[in-house]
Motif scaffolding. Structure first.
Motif, PDB file in Angstrom:
ATOM      1  N   ASP A 245       0.857  -1.184   0.000  1.00 14.45           N
ATOM      2  CA  ASP A 245       0.000   0.000   0.000  1.00 14.45           C
ATOM      3  C   ASP A 245       0.894   1.235   0.000  1.00 14.45           C
ATOM      4  O   ASP A 245       1.626   1.495   0.963  1.00 14.45           O
ATOM      5  CB  ASP A 245      -0.903  -0.018   1.235  1.00 14.45           C
ATOM      6  N   ALA A 246       0.853   1.991  -1.094  1.00 12.52           N
ATOM      7  CA  ALA A 246       1.749   3.143  -1.234  1.00 12.52           C
ATOM      8  C   ALA A 246       1.553   4.175  -0.140  1.00 12.52           C
ATOM      9  O   ALA A 246       2.492   4.886   0.232  1.00 12.52           O
ATOM     10  CB  ALA A 246       1.551   3.789  -2.609  1.00 12.52           C
ATOM     11  N   SER A 247       0.334   4.263   0.401  1.00 10.91           N
ATOM     12  CA  SER A 247       0.074   5.274   1.427  1.00 10.91           C
ATOM     13  C   SER A 247       0.745   4.940   2.753  1.00 10.91           C
ATOM     14  O   SER A 247       0.820   5.787   3.639  1.00 10.91           O
ATOM     15  CB  SER A 247      -1.436   5.422   1.642  1.00 10.91           C
ATOM     16  N   LYS A 248       1.208   3.722   2.909  1.00  8.05           N
ATOM     17  CA  LYS A 248       1.778   3.287   4.186  1.00  8.05           C
ATOM     18  C   LYS A 248       3.308   3.228   4.167  1.00  8.05           C
ATOM     19  O   LYS A 248       3.923   2.706   5.094  1.00  8.05           O
ATOM     20  CB  LYS A 248       1.198   1.932   4.578  1.00  8.05           C
ATOM     21  N   VAL A 249       3.901   3.720   3.101  1.00  8.19           N
ATOM     22  CA  VAL A 249       5.364   3.772   3.045  1.00  8.19           C
ATOM     23  C   VAL A 249       5.781   5.215   2.773  1.00  8.19           C
ATOM     24  O   VAL A 249       4.992   6.038   2.306  1.00  8.19           O
ATOM     25  CB  VAL A 249       5.932   2.836   1.956  1.00  8.19           C
ATOM     26  N   THR A 250       7.024   5.509   3.076  1.00 10.40           N
ATOM     27  CA  THR A 250       7.542   6.857   2.846  1.00 10.40           C
ATOM     28  C   THR A 250       7.594   7.142   1.352  1.00 10.40           C
ATOM     29  O   THR A 250       7.931   6.264   0.556  1.00 10.40           O
ATOM     30  CB  THR A 250       8.949   6.990   3.458  1.00 10.40           C
ATOM     31  N   ALA A 251       7.238   8.356   0.975  1.00  4.65           N
ATOM     32  CA  ALA A 251       7.233   8.734  -0.435  1.00  4.65           C
ATOM     33  C   ALA A 251       8.591   8.457  -1.066  1.00  4.65           C
ATOM     34  O   ALA A 251       9.644   8.652  -0.455  1.00  4.65           O
ATOM     35  CB  ALA A 251       6.867  10.207  -0.585  1.00  4.65           C
ATOM     36  N   ASN A 252       8.534   7.970  -2.307  1.00  4.84           N
ATOM     37  CA  ASN A 252       9.723   7.680  -3.123  1.00  4.84           C
ATOM     38  C   ASN A 252      10.554   6.527  -2.583  1.00  4.84           C
ATOM     39  O   ASN A 252      11.718   6.355  -2.974  1.00  4.84           O
ATOM     40  CB  ASN A 252      10.586   8.933  -3.300  1.00  4.84           C
ATOM     41  N   THR A 253       9.965   5.741  -1.676  1.00  5.81           N
ATOM     42  CA  THR A 253      10.648   4.534  -1.208  1.00  5.81           C
ATOM     43  C   THR A 253      10.678   3.499  -2.329  1.00  5.81           C
ATOM     44  O   THR A 253       9.717   3.348  -3.078  1.00  5.81           O
ATOM     45  CB  THR A 253       9.913   3.948   0.010  1.00  5.81           C
ATOM     46  N   VAL A 254      11.779   2.771  -2.425  1.00  3.85           N
ATOM     47  CA  VAL A 254      11.864   1.661  -3.383  1.00  3.85           C
ATOM     48  C   VAL A 254      11.157   0.456  -2.772  1.00  3.85           C
ATOM     49  O   VAL A 254      11.610  -0.100  -1.773  1.00  3.85           O
ATOM     50  CB  VAL A 254      13.328   1.312  -3.715  1.00  3.85           C
ATOM     51  N   VAL A 255      10.023   0.080  -3.349  1.00  5.10           N
ATOM     52  CA  VAL A 255       9.233  -1.013  -2.775  1.00  5.10           C
ATOM     53  C   VAL A 255       9.646  -2.368  -3.337  1.00  5.10           C
ATOM     54  O   VAL A 255       9.284  -3.408  -2.780  1.00  5.10           O
ATOM     55  CB  VAL A 255       7.733  -0.790  -3.007  1.00  5.10           C
ATOM     56  N   LYS A 256      10.382  -2.376  -4.450  1.00  5.07           N
ATOM     57  CA  LYS A 256      10.858  -3.645  -4.986  1.00  5.07           C
ATOM     58  C   LYS A 256      12.051  -3.398  -5.898  1.00  5.07           C
ATOM     59  O   LYS A 256      12.106  -2.396  -6.615  1.00  5.07           O
ATOM     60  CB  LYS A 256       9.757  -4.366  -5.773  1.00  5.07           C
ATOM     61  N   VAL A 331       5.834   5.957  -5.138  1.00  5.36           N
ATOM     62  CA  VAL A 331       6.815   4.969  -4.703  1.00  5.36           C
ATOM     63  C   VAL A 331       7.608   4.527  -5.927  1.00  5.36           C
ATOM     64  O   VAL A 331       7.178   4.718  -7.062  1.00  5.36           O
ATOM     65  CB  VAL A 331       6.147   3.755  -4.021  1.00  5.36           C
ATOM     66  N   ASN A 332       8.745   3.939  -5.671  1.00  2.57           N
ATOM     67  CA  ASN A 332       9.634   3.569  -6.767  1.00  2.57           C
ATOM     68  C   ASN A 332       9.770   2.056  -6.896  1.00  2.57           C
ATOM     69  O   ASN A 332       9.756   1.338  -5.899  1.00  2.57           O
ATOM     70  CB  ASN A 332      11.030   4.165  -6.551  1.00  2.57           C
ATOM     71  N   VAL A 333       9.896   1.615  -8.129  1.00  6.36           N
ATOM     72  CA  VAL A 333      10.314   0.250  -8.432  1.00  6.36           C
ATOM     73  C   VAL A 333      11.658   0.372  -9.142  1.00  6.36           C
ATOM     74  O   VAL A 333      11.775   1.064 -10.153  1.00  6.36           O
ATOM     75  CB  VAL A 333       9.293  -0.484  -9.320  1.00  6.36           C
ATOM     76  N   GLN A 334      12.670  -0.276  -8.568  1.00  2.00           N
ATOM     77  CA  GLN A 334      14.024  -0.145  -9.121  1.00  2.00           C
ATOM     78  C   GLN A 334      14.371  -1.379  -9.943  1.00  2.00           C
ATOM     79  O   GLN A 334      14.147  -2.515  -9.523  1.00  2.00           O
ATOM     80  CB  GLN A 334      15.048   0.026  -7.996  1.00  2.00           C
ATOM     81  N   PHE A 335      14.931  -1.131 -11.115  1.00  2.52           N
ATOM     82  CA  PHE A 335      15.339  -2.209 -12.005  1.00  2.52           C
ATOM     83  C   PHE A 335      16.863  -2.216 -12.090  1.00  2.52           C
ATOM     84  O   PHE A 335      17.501  -1.156 -12.132  1.00  2.52           O
ATOM     85  CB  PHE A 335      14.728  -2.014 -13.394  1.00  2.52           C
ATOM     86  N   VAL A 336      17.418  -3.421 -12.086  1.00  2.00           N
ATOM     87  CA  VAL A 336      18.871  -3.573 -12.132  1.00  2.00           C
ATOM     88  C   VAL A 336      19.232  -4.483 -13.292  1.00  2.00           C
ATOM     89  O   VAL A 336      18.674  -5.585 -13.433  1.00  2.00           O
ATOM     90  CB  VAL A 336      19.418  -4.171 -10.820  1.00  2.00           C
ATOM     91  N   ALA A 337      20.133  -4.026 -14.137  1.00  2.00           N
ATOM     92  CA  ALA A 337      20.612  -4.846 -15.246  1.00  2.00           C
ATOM     93  C   ALA A 337      21.729  -5.746 -14.741  1.00  2.00           C
ATOM     94  O   ALA A 337      22.803  -5.275 -14.368  1.00  2.00           O
ATOM     95  CB  ALA A 337      21.115  -3.963 -16.380  1.00  2.00           C
TER      96      ALA A 337
END
Length: 734
Positions: A245-256, A331-337
């Motif tokens: 739930d995006a509302s329950k995490v700090t803004a711009n947190t990487v959730v995955k 919130v952010n989803v981070q991708f890694v190559a």
């Protein structure tokens, strides 16, 4: 006024239907009436009606209903007086100073009617007829939109306006609600209806009553109503990104963090927006554009090309958000190559009731070939030179190259996956799978081992305890397998946070810490947990704690009635048994003309039909009673069929002497007797006999016909005969 050079042009400002006609002329040349729309009316037409001004609810301000007399030419400045015959219709204007080409305004006051307007200058007067009409006021009701159609939303502050009929406009004077649990108008504490809020999600129909705030020209509009159904949403929409739930995490947190590889270069972001307003959607945006990464901003699909894999560990962030104002916490989803698919070592070891797992993990600080070793450790394992000399390890390793070693072989010896106790002491056994050309990182499981000389196979065997209104105490529910083990008892509860058992203090039962005796001291129902620990003499191993569940209740136990027989099929006159167990059983037949039942559950069929035997358990002070119905199906007694006897064989008739003859035959199966009849002339003689040979008295020299039939009795007792066998014989004459 004779100095007017050309004439008078009339212009209507912000109104309609204007005509102009002088009562008398002042030497005017032709003049034109000009309307707001630019339409011109010849003076000759205006002369018939005069000047007409119209006031409406759409244009209610009297000052704006005016005509301008322009293009007036004076030789020099003049002072003009404009006098109205009815100032409630048209206002006076005195002492107007006009220069050449100046103009002045005629103003309607607001009342409907007619007035003569006298224009005086230099002692000369011209009179114009002015007509003022007022269109009846009206209200066009339109349902308002609240600031937010969500729980907590409300209507904006008053006035709620639908028509600019005056400075304030039309106002809402009442609101009715179809569901006051959603919106309750009575909770508006101010006359502007801006304090009540939507209280819960759902659908509600509101009816608004509108009324004008003042009259126009003496006319007041009737009230008007309008209804509208509002779908009230929860207080906020919910944006879920990768299960969070995006509302329950700090803004711009990487959730995955998502690893993209050459084998799997694409990933669809898992996001959902619920309880959103119409046409609101999820938004996807790049945090920072990176070469080789592309983002579909509509679907959230991220794809990495070959360019992205040139530098291992390149990261690319996607910001996931919503354009619904109630759910805007990005919130952010981070991708890694990742340069290649990593193969990492793993290890799982099972032994002595324990299972531990260690896995190497990829070092995500650089996403190169580096890995972080995985480790795990057993709780202490006790072996013995007496009764527990060996321990087998079950190992699952990737790759399958686990190595088992002991740091003190004089205490614990390793042979493959088997540990052997050699002497009293302590040693650490290590199980390790190492990295190789195909796998990265190391996985290690450590097993601390203590070898004792006494008994190691010591355990506490315990049973659960149930306390009732009659069984209020219990003890001796736990024993140790090794003699002289001293047991201790305490109440505990499991602490999920620390994953340990901590002391507890239940109020319904008491516990003796030394003897383990339990006492049920209230009438409440519930349960408690007892931890049993043990201490043994030096040289032996203490047993692992045992945990005993104690259940207690003042209620009777459930009925113990058990009926194995589900139904009975019996023939009339025969018996069958109902198998049942319980505390105190009784059996009752619903129809004893069909079936009877004995105290032991034996059912006797009486006649064809159906009856029900109710098996009842009365229970006792500790056990509830109960009953079970068993259907009994009685069939009619089967009919007895007695077969007819076979016909006799071997019939012989022979002379004995003179008038006597001898009749003989073989015994017939199933026969109980024989009917022998003979006829001499017209006379017939019948004899019943059970013998198969007999003498008959007949006439000498006569011809005799002898007939024999075997007989028996059928089920009803009537005789039934076999087929007859006959023989004719002529007796001797002497």
């Amino acid at each position: 006024m004779a100095n007017f050079k050309k004439g008078i042009a009339l212009a209507l400002v912000a109104t309609t239907a204007l005509t102009f006609a002088p009562v008398s002329t002042l030497g005017l040349n032709t003049a034109v009436v000009a309307q707001a729309a630019g339409i011109t009316v010849p003076v000759s037409e205006a002369a018939a009606n005069g000047i007409t001004l119209t006031i409406t609810d759409a244009d209610p301000t009297p000052a704006s209903n005016a005509i301008t007399l322009n293009d007036i030419k004076f030789a020099s400045a003049k002072t003009v007086d404009v006098i109205s015959s009815d100032t409630s219709v048209v206002a006076d204007q005195k002492g107007i100073t006009l220069a050449s080409a100046d103009s002045f305004t005629i103003t309607a006051v607001g009342k409907a009617g007619s007035a003569d307007l006298s224009v005086k200058a230099d002692g000369t007067t011209e009179v114009y007829k002015i007509h003022v009409s007022v269109r009846e006021a009206s209200v066009a009701a339109v349902a308002p939109d609240p600031a937010s159609v969500r729980v907590g939303g409300k209507f904006v502050a008053a006035p709620l306006v639908t028509s600019a009929f005056d400075a304030a406009g039309s106002k809402v004077t009442a609101i009715a609600s179809s569901d006051k649990t959603i919106y309750d108008p009575s909770k508006n504490t101010a006359p502007d209806f801006s304090t009540a809020t939507f209280e819960k999600a759902g659908s509600v129909t509101l009816t608004f009553t509108y009324a004008p705030s003042k009259t126009v020209g003496g006319s007041t509009a009737a009230t008007a109503t309008v209804s509208k159904t509002y779908t009230v949403l929860p207080a906020a929409a919910t944006l879920t990104v990768e299960g969070q739930d995006a509302s329950k995490v700090t803004a711009n947190t990487v959730v995955k963090i998502v690893e993209l590889t050459k084998e799997n270069p694409s990933y669809q972001i898992n996001a959902a927006l619920t309880n959103a307003e119409a046409n609101k959607k999820i938004t996807y945006a790049e945090s920072v554009a990176k070469p080789g990464f592309t983002l579909d901003t509509k679907t959230g699909l991220v794809t990495a090309s070959a360019e992205a894999f040139k530098t291992a560990g390149t990261t690319y962030d996607v910001v996931v958000n919503s354009d619904d104002a109630s759910a805007t916490n990005p919130v952010n989803v981070q991708f890694v190559a990742v340069s290649e698919t990593k193969k990492l070592t793993s290890l799982k070891v099972t032994a002595d009731g324990q299972e531990k797992e260690a896995k190497a993990t990829l070092d995500k600080t650089n996403y190169t070939n580096a890995a972080i070793d995985g480790t795990a450790s057993f709780d202490k394992v006790v072996l013995s030179t007496d009764d527990k000399q060996t321990l087998d390890l079950a190992i699952v390793a990737t790759p399958d190259k686990a190595v088992v070693t002991s740091d003190d072989k004089s205490v614990v010896e390793v042979n493959g996956t088997t540990l052997t106790a050699k002497k009293a002491g302590k040693a650490n056994v290590t199980v390790k799978v190492a990295s190789d050309a195909n796998y990265f990182g190391n996985a290690t499981v450590t097993i601390p081992v203590e070898v004792i000389s006494g008994k190691a196979n010591n355990a506490i065997v315990a049973n659960s305890v149930t306390l009732t209104k009659t069984v209020k105490t219990a003890k001796d529910y736990a024993t140790a397998t090794v003699d002289k083990t001293v047991l201790s008892y305490r109440f505990v509860k499991y602490d999920a946070a620390t994953k340990t058992y901590v002391a507890d203090n239940p109020t319904d039962v008491t516990l003796d810490a030394k003897t383990g005796e339990l006492k049920y001291i209230t009438e409440n129902a519930g349960s408690a947990l007892v931890e049993v620990t043990g201490k043994v003499p030096a040289g032996a191993a203490d047993p692992k704690p045992a945990y005993v569940t104690v259940s207690y209740s003042n209620k009777k136990e459930a009925s113990k009635l058990a009926v194995a027989t589900k139904s009975v099929n019996v023939e009339a006159g025969k018996t069958a048994a109902i198998a049942a167990t319980g505390t105190a059983l009784t059996f009752v037949s619903s129809d004893e003309s069909v079936a009877t039942v004995a105290a032991d559950g034996t059912v006797t069929g009486v006649k064809a039909g159906v009856a029900v035997v109710t098996v009842t358990d009365a229970g006792d002070e500790n056990t509830e009673g109960g009953s079970v119905d068993v259907p009994v199906y009685v069939t009619a007694k089967a009919a007895v069929v007695v077969a007819k006897p076979a016909k006799v064989t071997g019939l012989k008739v022979a002379n004995v002497k003179g008038a006597k003859v001898k009749v003989s035959f073989k015994k017939s199966a199933k026969a109980t007797g024989y009917l022998v009849s003979y006829k001499v002339g017209k006379k017939t003689v019948k004899k019943n006999t059970t013998k198969t040979a007999l003498n008959l008295s007949v006439k000498k020299g006569a011809t005799v016909k002898v007939t024999v039939k075997a007989f028996n009795k059928n089920a009803s007792g009537a005789k039934q005969y076999s087929a007859a066998v006959s023989k004719t014989f002529k007796t001797d004459k002497k």
